[in-house]
Design a protein around this motif. Structure first.
Motif, mmCIF file in Angstrom:
data_model
loop_
_atom_site.group_PDB
_atom_site.id
_atom_site.type_symbol
_atom_site.label_atom_id
_atom_site.label_comp_id
_atom_site.label_asym_id
_atom_site.label_seq_id
_atom_site.Cartn_x
_atom_site.Cartn_y
_atom_site.Cartn_z
ATOM 1 N N SER A 1 -1.104 113.817 -37.276
ATOM 2 C CA SER A 1 -1.517 114.098 -35.904
ATOM 3 C C SER A 1 -0.384 114.826 -35.205
ATOM 4 O O SER A 1 0.767 114.774 -35.618
ATOM 5 N N ASN A 2 -0.718 115.481 -34.159
ATOM 6 C CA ASN A 2 0.252 116.263 -33.424
ATOM 7 C C ASN A 2 1.087 115.320 -32.544
ATOM 8 O O ASN A 2 0.644 114.896 -31.493
ATOM 9 N N SER B 1 3.757 115.846 -30.757
ATOM 10 C CA SER B 1 4.219 116.403 -29.485
ATOM 11 C C SER B 1 3.123 116.324 -28.433
ATOM 12 O O SER B 1 3.379 116.108 -27.260
ATOM 13 N N GLY B 2 1.877 116.451 -28.785
ATOM 14 C CA GLY B 2 0.757 116.336 -27.848
ATOM 15 C C GLY B 2 0.599 114.904 -27.354
ATOM 16 O O GLY B 2 0.363 114.647 -26.174
ATOM 17 N N LEU B 3 0.747 113.950 -28.256
ATOM 18 C CA LEU B 3 0.633 112.541 -27.896
ATOM 19 C C LEU B 3 1.795 112.133 -26.993
ATOM 20 O O LEU B 3 1.619 111.407 -26.028
ATOM 21 N N ALA C 1 3.411 114.058 -24.941
ATOM 22 C CA ALA C 1 3.215 114.666 -23.627
ATOM 23 C C ALA C 1 2.227 113.848 -22.806
ATOM 24 O O ALA C 1 2.429 113.626 -21.607
ATOM 25 N N VAL C 2 1.165 113.374 -23.444
ATOM 26 C CA VAL C 2 0.167 112.561 -22.741
ATOM 27 C C VAL C 2 0.804 111.252 -22.268
ATOM 28 O O VAL C 2 0.608 110.817 -21.130
#
Length: 109
Positions: free
Chosen positions: A6-7, A9-11, A13-14
């Protein structure tokens, strides 16, 4: 076999955004509660102070209201029918000015 990742960096950021929003809400809530806690005692003190100042102003107006020229042309404070004169200049003065020390003494008592 390729593993699916899974990404991260996206998690992250959230999670960071959620934490920032939560922190902002916490600070706003703390500020509002603190303002409410302080508003009550300072509000009571302000109302009490305004009432006391109004009493002083009303008392001064009442006492100074006695030191006027009455309908017969005399002094309402001492009852003298002779106009008051300034001791230094000899000019006519209003009863409130002539009896200033007595008025202040009455207010201080």
């Amino acid at each position: 076999m390729a593993s699916r990742r899974s990404n991260p960096s996206g998690l992250g950021a959230v999670i960071g955004i959620v934490l920032l929003i939560g922190l902002a809400i916490l600070i706003i809530k703390w500020a509002l509660i603190t303002a409410a806690i302080l508003a009550v005692p300072f509000g009571i003190w302000w109302v009490y102070d305004q009432v006391q100042q109004r009493k002083v102003v009303d008392r001064r107006a009442e006492v100074e209201g006695r030191a006027v020229v009455d309908a017969a042309g005399g002094c309402g404070w001492c009852g003298s029918r002779i106009a008051h004169r300034d001791d230094y200049t000899g000019s006519l003065v209003q009863p409130a000015d002539f009896h200033r020390e007595e008025i202040e003494a009455t207010l201080a008592a």
